[in-house]
Design a protein around this motif. Structure first.
Motif, PDB file in Angstrom:
ATOM      1  N   ALA A  73       1.107  -1.640  -0.358  1.00 20.67           N
ATOM      2  CA  ALA A  73       0.174  -0.564   0.167  1.00 20.67           C
ATOM      3  C   ALA A  73       0.909   0.748   0.091  1.00 20.67           C
ATOM      4  O   ALA A  73       0.676   2.603  -0.786  1.00 20.67           O
ATOM      5  N   THR A  94      -2.825   5.350 -12.892  1.00 22.15           N
ATOM      6  CA  THR A  94      -3.565   4.557 -12.305  1.00 22.15           C
ATOM      7  C   THR A  94      -3.136   4.360 -10.489  1.00 22.15           C
ATOM      8  O   THR A  94      -4.392   3.944 -10.132  1.00 22.15           O
ATOM      9  N   ALA A  95      -2.378   4.321 -10.272  1.00 22.19           N
ATOM     10  CA  ALA A  95      -2.154   4.361  -8.566  1.00 22.19           C
ATOM     11  C   ALA A  95      -2.865   5.562  -8.256  1.00 22.19           C
ATOM     12  O   ALA A  95      -3.938   4.669  -6.779  1.00 22.19           O
ATOM     13  N   ALA A 112       1.134   7.095  -6.461  1.00 22.30           N
ATOM     14  CA  ALA A 112       0.609   8.360  -6.925  1.00 22.30           C
ATOM     15  C   ALA A 112       0.920   9.803  -6.463  1.00 22.30           C
ATOM     16  O   ALA A 112       0.693  10.025  -7.310  1.00 22.30           O
ATOM     17  N   ASN A 148      -5.497   6.477  -8.981  1.00 20.42           N
ATOM     18  CA  ASN A 148      -7.036   6.312  -9.357  1.00 20.42           C
ATOM     19  C   ASN A 148      -7.438   5.034  -8.528  1.00 20.42           C
ATOM     20  O   ASN A 148      -8.745   4.695  -7.519  1.00 20.42           O
ATOM     21  N   MET A 149      -6.235   4.104  -7.688  1.00 24.73           N
ATOM     22  CA  MET A 149      -6.386   2.822  -7.021  1.00 24.73           C
ATOM     23  C   MET A 149      -6.479   2.690  -5.668  1.00 24.73           C
ATOM     24  O   MET A 149      -7.394   2.541  -4.883  1.00 24.73           O
ATOM     25  N   VAL A 150      -5.506   3.855  -5.374  1.00 26.18           N
ATOM     26  CA  VAL A 150      -5.707   5.087  -3.991  1.00 26.18           C
ATOM     27  C   VAL A 150      -7.077   5.607  -3.858  1.00 26.18           C
ATOM     28  O   VAL A 150      -8.010   5.377  -2.686  1.00 26.18           O
ATOM     29  N   VAL A 175       2.021   1.278  -3.280  1.00 27.24           N
ATOM     30  CA  VAL A 175       1.396   2.391  -4.478  1.00 27.24           C
ATOM     31  C   VAL A 175       1.213   4.104  -4.141  1.00 27.24           C
ATOM     32  O   VAL A 175       0.406   4.628  -4.961  1.00 27.24           O
ATOM     33  N   GLN A 219     -10.318   4.982  -5.595  1.00 27.05           N
ATOM     34  CA  GLN A 219     -10.792   3.942  -5.310  1.00 27.05           C
ATOM     35  C   GLN A 219     -11.951   3.046  -3.646  1.00 27.05           C
ATOM     36  O   GLN A 219     -12.213   3.287  -3.509  1.00 27.05           O
ATOM     37  N   ARG A 220      -9.802   3.481  -3.483  1.00 25.45           N
ATOM     38  CA  ARG A 220     -10.179   2.533  -1.811  1.00 25.45           C
ATOM     39  C   ARG A 220     -10.942   3.455  -0.968  1.00 25.45           C
ATOM     40  O   ARG A 220     -11.083   2.868  -0.025  1.00 25.45           O
TER      41      ARG A 220
END
Length: 150
Positions: free
Chosen positions: A56, A69-70, A63, A72-74, A59, A76-77
């Motif tokens: 984590a 992309t990273a 970000a 976006n992942m962060v 990532v 979203q969570r």
């Protein structure tokens, strides 16, 4: 009844029952899964528990450095996706009138701009669902009355 020629030839060429080497109904792994072996998903979960915070952190750092992309992942969570929310509306609805008259009142409120069309559709759908429930109740009462006469 005899087997066709092709089946007899196959049985002669494969006396153990088939290309895998065991007879039908016989397990290819008679001892089963070894005791103590772990499911692959369990192994992945355990590994993530060990290294999850480090992953984590990598990532999040990516970000922060501009990796979309990273990021976006962060995101979203961290926050749930936004959902549309309707405003509260007030208008006159006479609950003593028949359901069709109530639906007409809603359409009139949409036409005059008191409520938006999406809310109007939602309210009319709710009236339709209520009408279906009411029909079931009425049929149940009528059936009980008919059974009571017998």
């Amino acid at each position: 009844m005899t087997d066709p020629d092709w089946l007899q030839k196959y049985k002669e060429e494969n006396p153990n029952g088939g290309p895998r080497g065991w007879l039908p109904g016989q397990s290819g792994n008679p001892n089963g899964r070894p005791k103590g072996s772990k499911n692959r998903k369990t192994v992945v979960v355990q590994e993530f528990e060990k290294e999850g915070s480090r992953i984590a952190r990598v990532v999040i750092d990516a970000a922060l450095e501009g990796d979309m992309t990273a990021a976006n992942m962060v995101l979203q969570r961290l926050s749930p996706p936004l959902r549309s929310r309707s405003e509260k509306v007030t208008f006159e609805l006479d609950a003593d009138k028949p359901l069709s008259a109530q639906a007409q009142q809603i359409l009139s409120a949409v036409a005059t701009g008191d409520i938006d069309p999406d809310t109007g559709k939602l309210l009319i759908d709710a009236i339709g669902a209520f009408a279906g429930i009411k029909q079931v109740d009425d049929l149940e009462a009528r059936l009980a009355a008919l059974e009571g006469r017998r």
